[in-house]
Scaffold this active site. Structure first.
Site, short mmCIF file in Angstrom:
data_model
loop_
_atom_site.label_atom_id
_atom_site.label_comp_id
_atom_site.label_asym_id
_atom_site.label_seq_id
_atom_site.Cartn_x
_atom_site.Cartn_y
_atom_site.Cartn_z
N GLU A 1 -8.55 7.18 -9.71
CA GLU A 1 -8.24 5.77 -9.43
C GLU A 1 -7.53 5.13 -10.62
OE1 GLU A 1 -11.87 3.80 -8.34
OE2 GLU A 1 -12.17 5.10 -6.60
N SER B 1 -18.78 1.69 -4.10
CA SER B 1 -18.53 2.11 -2.72
C SER B 1 -18.25 0.90 -1.83
CB SER B 1 -19.73 2.88 -2.19
OG SER B 1 -19.94 4.02 -2.96
N GLU C 1 -7.13 3.73 -0.34
CA GLU C 1 -8.33 4.55 -0.47
C GLU C 1 -7.91 5.78 -1.27
OE1 GLU C 1 -12.27 5.76 -0.06
OE2 GLU C 1 -11.41 3.84 0.58
N ASP D 1 -10.47 1.18 -2.45
CA ASP D 1 -10.54 1.43 -3.89
C ASP D 1 -9.58 0.57 -4.70
OD1 ASP D 1 -12.50 3.49 -3.66
OD2 ASP D 1 -10.93 4.83 -2.95
#
Length: 128
Positions: free
Chosen positions: A10, A30, A47, A34
């Site tokens: 990420e 979570s 994501e 993201d």
């Protein structure tokens, strides 16, 4: 270990998008998605997945959450997969096939490069 690899992927993607002129917000934990990225003209709801395997299965409900959030936000839903030792590949959820429970993405699945995703592709990599 998986969480660390995913978080690292990420952060790597955040830097890549920022280098392309996007402002990026990372949602640790979570949540529904993201990353949210925008440049004033285009907005992406992303994501992020990272895998050492040659294939990845994503639960249908996870992809549906991404698509729903992107629709409400006014952004484009994107699945970003970093295949370790291969590189980044980007997918539009509406272009993926799925079974009863999950979407399957592998190295043979047609994909976009980052430049392709952003409309700046100059090669046919991933297209054919």
């Amino acid at each position: 270990m998986r969480y660390r690899r995913g978080a690292s992927a990420e952060r790597e993607l955040v830097k890549l998008l920022e280098s392309k002129g996007f402002a990026v917000l990372r949602s640790a934990g979570s949540h529904k998605i993201d990353l949210v990225a925008g440049n004033g003209k285009e907005y992406l709801c992303i994501e992020v997945k990272s895998t050492r395997s040659r294939k990845l299965y994503l639960p249908i409900e996870d992809v549906e959450k991404l698509v729903e959030f992107a629709g409400r936000f006014g952004g484009r839903p994107v699945l970003a997969v970093k295949f370790v030792n291969v590189g980044w590949r980007f997918y539009g959820p509406n272009r993926l096939e799925h079974g009863e429970k999950s979407y399957k993405i592998d190295l043979e699945t047609p994909f976009m490069t980052l430049d392709g995703l952003l409309g700046k592709q100059r090669t046919l990599e991933g297209v054919l």
